[in-house]
Design a protein around this motif. Structure first.
Motif, PDB file in Angstrom:
ATOM      1  N   PHE A   1       0.780  -0.953  -0.235  1.00  0.00           N
ATOM      2  CA  PHE A   1      -0.156   0.089  -0.172  1.00  0.00           C
ATOM      3  C   PHE A   1       0.201   1.092   0.229  1.00  0.00           C
ATOM      4  CE2 PHE A   1      -2.364   3.749   2.544  1.00  0.00           C
ATOM      5  CZ  PHE A   1      -3.119   3.846   1.579  1.00  0.00           C
ATOM      6  N   GLY A   2       2.050   0.679   0.523  1.00  0.00           N
ATOM      7  CA  GLY A   2       2.551   2.694   1.212  1.00  0.00           C
ATOM      8  C   GLY A   2       3.311   3.035  -0.254  1.00  0.00           C
ATOM      9  N   VAL A   3       3.825   1.497  -1.585  1.00  0.00           N
ATOM     10  CA  VAL A   3       4.522   2.147  -2.491  1.00  0.00           C
ATOM     11  C   VAL A   3       3.563   2.612  -3.331  1.00  0.00           C
ATOM     12  CG1 VAL A   3       5.305   1.017  -4.434  1.00  0.00           C
ATOM     13  CG2 VAL A   3       5.685   0.158  -2.112  1.00  0.00           C
ATOM     14  N   TRP A   4       2.000   1.655  -3.929  1.00  0.00           N
ATOM     15  CA  TRP A   4       0.991   1.985  -4.210  1.00  0.00           C
ATOM     16  C   TRP A   4       1.083   4.003  -3.693  1.00  0.00           C
ATOM     17  CZ3 TRP A   4      -4.042   4.292  -2.735  1.00  0.00           C
ATOM     18  CH2 TRP A   4      -4.494   4.522  -3.797  1.00  0.00           C
ATOM     19  N   PHE A   5       0.327   4.370  -2.776  1.00  0.00           N
ATOM     20  CA  PHE A   5      -0.031   5.459  -2.388  1.00  0.00           C
ATOM     21  C   PHE A   5       1.159   6.795  -3.000  1.00  0.00           C
ATOM     22  CE2 PHE A   5       0.017   9.223   0.301  1.00  0.00           C
ATOM     23  CZ  PHE A   5      -1.382   9.579  -0.006  1.00  0.00           C
ATOM     24  N   ALA A   6       3.182   5.788  -2.721  1.00  0.00           N
ATOM     25  CA  ALA A   6       3.978   6.773  -3.110  1.00  0.00           C
ATOM     26  C   ALA A   6       3.701   7.318  -4.635  1.00  0.00           C
ATOM     27  CB  ALA A   6       4.961   6.501  -3.042  1.00  0.00           C
ATOM     28  N   TYR A   7       3.383   5.785  -5.751  1.00  0.00           N
ATOM     29  CA  TYR A   7       3.092   5.937  -6.622  1.00  0.00           C
ATOM     30  C   TYR A   7       2.415   7.127  -7.465  1.00  0.00           C
ATOM     31  CZ  TYR A   7       6.520   2.976  -8.975  1.00  0.00           C
ATOM     32  OH  TYR A   7       8.181   2.049  -9.745  1.00  0.00           O
ATOM     33  N   ARG A   8       0.974   7.240  -6.402  1.00  0.00           N
ATOM     34  CA  ARG A   8      -0.450   8.277  -6.952  1.00  0.00           C
ATOM     35  C   ARG A   8       0.151   9.068  -6.601  1.00  0.00           C
ATOM     36  NH1 ARG A   8      -5.212   6.406  -8.947  1.00  0.00           N
ATOM     37  NH2 ARG A   8      -5.738   8.046  -7.752  1.00  0.00           N
ATOM     38  N   ARG A   9       0.900   9.633  -5.389  1.00  0.00           N
ATOM     39  CA  ARG A   9       1.405  10.702  -5.001  1.00  0.00           C
ATOM     40  C   ARG A   9       2.633  11.286  -5.762  1.00  0.00           C
ATOM     41  NH1 ARG A   9      -1.976  14.171  -2.149  1.00  0.00           N
ATOM     42  NH2 ARG A   9      -0.454  14.763  -1.105  1.00  0.00           N
ATOM     43  N   GLY A  10       3.014  10.621  -6.672  1.00  0.00           N
ATOM     44  CA  GLY A  10       4.309  11.353  -7.761  1.00  0.00           C
ATOM     45  C   GLY A  10       5.331  11.365  -6.902  1.00  0.00           C
ATOM     46  N   TYR A  11       5.555  10.289  -6.255  1.00  0.00           N
ATOM     47  CA  TYR A  11       6.887  10.316  -5.289  1.00  0.00           C
ATOM     48  C   TYR A  11       8.385  10.125  -6.113  1.00  0.00           C
ATOM     49  CZ  TYR A  11       4.615  12.573  -1.141  1.00  0.00           C
ATOM     50  OH  TYR A  11       4.516  13.593  -0.495  1.00  0.00           O
ATOM     51  N   PHE A  12       7.006   8.700  -7.209  1.00  0.00           N
ATOM     52  CA  PHE A  12       8.565   8.304  -7.978  1.00  0.00           C
ATOM     53  C   PHE A  12       8.042   8.654  -9.522  1.00  0.00           C
ATOM     54  CE2 PHE A  12       7.168   5.353  -4.497  1.00  0.00           C
ATOM     55  CZ  PHE A  12       7.903   4.972  -3.872  1.00  0.00           C
ATOM     56  N   SER A  13       7.790  10.025 -10.012  1.00  0.00           N
ATOM     57  CA  SER A  13       7.319  10.160 -11.209  1.00  0.00           C
ATOM     58  C   SER A  13       8.987  10.759 -11.588  1.00  0.00           C
ATOM     59  CB  SER A  13       6.717  11.384 -10.984  1.00  0.00           C
ATOM     60  OG  SER A  13       6.926  11.736 -12.644  1.00  0.00           O
ATOM     61  N   SER A  14       9.366  10.946 -12.735  1.00  0.00           N
ATOM     62  CA  SER A  14      10.153  11.075 -13.290  1.00  0.00           C
ATOM     63  C   SER A  14      10.834  12.737 -13.264  1.00  0.00           C
ATOM     64  CB  SER A  14      11.009  11.144 -14.528  1.00  0.00           C
ATOM     65  OG  SER A  14       9.807  11.192 -15.596  1.00  0.00           O
ATOM     66  N   ASP A  15       9.058  13.647 -13.336  1.00  0.00           N
ATOM     67  CA  ASP A  15       8.974  14.333 -13.641  1.00  0.00           C
ATOM     68  C   ASP A  15       9.174  15.624 -12.289  1.00  0.00           C
ATOM     69  OD1 ASP A  15       9.696  14.777 -16.471  1.00  0.00           O
ATOM     70  OD2 ASP A  15       7.557  15.181 -16.491  1.00  0.00           O
ATOM     71  N   ALA A  16       9.006  15.212 -10.924  1.00  0.00           N
ATOM     72  CA  ALA A  16       8.789  15.424  -9.651  1.00  0.00           C
ATOM     73  C   ALA A  16       9.815  16.090  -9.315  1.00  0.00           C
ATOM     74  CB  ALA A  16       8.348  14.458  -8.682  1.00  0.00           C
TER      75      ALA A  16
END
Length: 318
Positions: free
Chosen positions: A277-292
């Motif tokens: 769940f923590g990994v999924w939430f981080a992706y949703r918030r854009g923490y793992f996006s390349s443009d962040a």
């Protein structure tokens, strides 16, 4: 007529039909000189070995004591017989007395006579088989053997006891000792009471299921029961000196904790779910996006104003 008296050419000296190999000695019977003599000597030696008289006996002596080993193969009628002494231990073979003299390792320790050899003092390394060979007239061989056992009391044995064992499983306890000669036998004790070889023969161990080998010192519980919990030690003895005891070790026999295993599995699944769940939430918030890390900034050039408007503005500002 002369031609008739002469006969056919093939009959001069030997008939033509006779094979060439039969002229003189047959080809298959030819051999090097002395081959027959060597064959006779070899057969005679083998016959002498087959007819050799062999006697064997066991002898025990305490360590650091003198001992005399008798050559039973020697007879007073042997006369000028050739005597040899050999020492065998395992796969190694060493000469003690050869060609009328003692060999170097035994020269200062052994006294030789035609009927025996005498050690002034023996150690545990002298345990082994001593072979006396007597070759008499006519190459007749007689042999005698002495199995010497140098008595050494056992040292403190080493016990291997598992600290825990699962009820219903198999547990092996081992006892070892490498100093004693002859090799010692072993006993096992639980809470100070000796374990019999047959557990059914004793009311105290009737519920236990084990096998005990006194020669190897191995005690096997199969299966382990809850009543097998206790303090264990072993004892080594070989009738030389006093028996020696090992240290005491405790073995705990416990049931399989099914509830604990289920709780551990459930807890592990919860941890994995929270991590997912923590990994999924981080992706949703854009923490793992390349443009962040660097957002694009769009610059727009201001529209042109008329010169009058600019002056008016400037005047207004002043």
């Amino acid at each position: 007529m002369a031609g008739a008296e002469r006969g056919p050419r093939g009959q001069r000296g030997q008939p033509r039909g006779q094979p060439r190999g039969q002229r003189g000695q047959p080809r298959g019977q030819r051999g090097p000189p002395g081959a027959g003599l060597r064959l006779l000597l070899l057969l005679g030696g083998l016959a002498a070995l087959a007819a050799a008289q062999v006697t064997s006996e066991d002898q025990e002596v305490p360590e650091h004591k003198p001992v005399e080993l008798r050559c039973a193969a020697f007879r007073s009628s042997s006369g000028s017989a050739r005597i040899e002494w050999k020492f065998q231990r395992g796969s190694s073979l060493a000469l003690i007395y050869y060609e009328g003299e003692l060999t170097e390792p035994y020269r200062d320790r052994v006294q030789f006579s035609p009927t025996s050899i005498r050690f002034q003092s023996v150690t545990r390394e002298d345990s082994g088989k001593y072979i006396c060979e007597v070759v008499g007239d006519g190459s007749q061989i007689a042999k005698s053997e002495v199995n010497l056992i140098v008595q050494v009391p056992p040292g403190k044995p080493l016990a291997h006891v598992p600290s825990s064992a699962t009820v219903g499983a198999r547990a092996v306890l081992r006892c070892s000792e490498a100093q004693g000669s002859p090799p010692p036998t072993f006993r096992w004790y639980k809470d100070g009471t000796e374990l019999p070889q047959d557990p059914k023969s004793s009311p105290a161990f009737r519920n236990s299921s084990y096998s005990l080998d006194p020669r190897t010192g191995e005690l096997v519980f199969e299966p382990v029961g809850g009543w097998d919990t206790g303090d264990y030690h072993c004892e080594a003895s070989n009738n030389v000196g006093s028996p020696q005891k090992s240290d005491v070790f405790r073995m705990e026999a416990s049931e399989v904790n099914v509830g604990g295993i289920v709780a551990a599995v459930v807890l592990l699944l919860l941890v994995l779910a929270l991590a997912a769940f923590g990994v999924w939430f981080a992706y949703r918030r854009g923490y793992f996006s390349s443009d962040a890390g660097g957002k694009k900034v769009i610059y727009s050039q201001p529209s042109r104003r008329s010169e009058g408007e600019f002056k008016q503005t400037s005047s207004f500002l002043v």
